[in-house]
Design a protein around this motif. Structure first.
Motif, mmCIF file in Angstrom:
data_model
loop_
_atom_site.group_PDB
_atom_site.id
_atom_site.type_symbol
_atom_site.label_atom_id
_atom_site.label_comp_id
_atom_site.label_asym_id
_atom_site.label_seq_id
_atom_site.Cartn_x
_atom_site.Cartn_y
_atom_site.Cartn_z
ATOM 1 N N MET A 1 0.857 -1.173 0.000
ATOM 2 C CA MET A 1 0.000 0.000 0.000
ATOM 3 C C MET A 1 0.900 1.233 0.000
ATOM 4 N N SER A 2 0.627 2.146 -0.886
ATOM 5 C CA SER A 2 1.437 3.361 -0.967
ATOM 6 C C SER A 2 1.085 4.296 0.194
ATOM 7 N N THR A 5 -2.099 6.293 -0.443
ATOM 8 C CA THR A 5 -3.324 5.506 -0.239
ATOM 9 C C THR A 5 -3.599 5.334 1.250
ATOM 10 N N ARG A 8 -5.027 8.567 2.544
ATOM 11 C CA ARG A 8 -6.423 8.713 2.122
ATOM 12 C C ARG A 8 -7.346 7.862 3.004
ATOM 13 N N HIS A 80 -1.415 15.821 -2.086
ATOM 14 C CA HIS A 80 -1.759 15.560 -3.492
ATOM 15 C C HIS A 80 -1.206 16.660 -4.396
#
Length: 89
Positions: A1-2, A5, A8, A80
């Protein structure tokens, strides 16, 4: 998982768990709900701050992450914006 992510997911969990806690407090006030959801909210809150600090290494982006309720969403938006686009490094 980045990490993006993860940020988020943590921001969404933080906001949703706070909504559950406030709804519980305003309506039936079941202590078991607070006992279950409270630690989840706290962990998500700390995770948002930590992941934001890891991704940006900037106090300007990390400090807003510490604002309850909207901090995760603000941090998500700032991270982002700072992320390089496709093909950029």
């Amino acid at each position: 998982m980045s990490p993006f992510t993860l940020l988020r997911a943590a921001a969404v969990v933080e906001l949703a768990s706070l909504a559950v806690l406030l709804a519980n407090l305003a309506t039936v006030h079941v202590p078991a709900v607070a006992s279950l959801v409270g630690p989840i909210h706290g962990c998500a809150y700390l995770l948002v701050i930590g992941v934001t600090g890891h991704l940006t290494r900037s106090a300007r982006a990390t400090l807003p992450a510490a604002i309850p309720v909207v901090g995760g969403l603000v941090a998500l938006r700032r991270v982002h914006r700072q992320a390089p686009g496709p093909g950029q490094t």
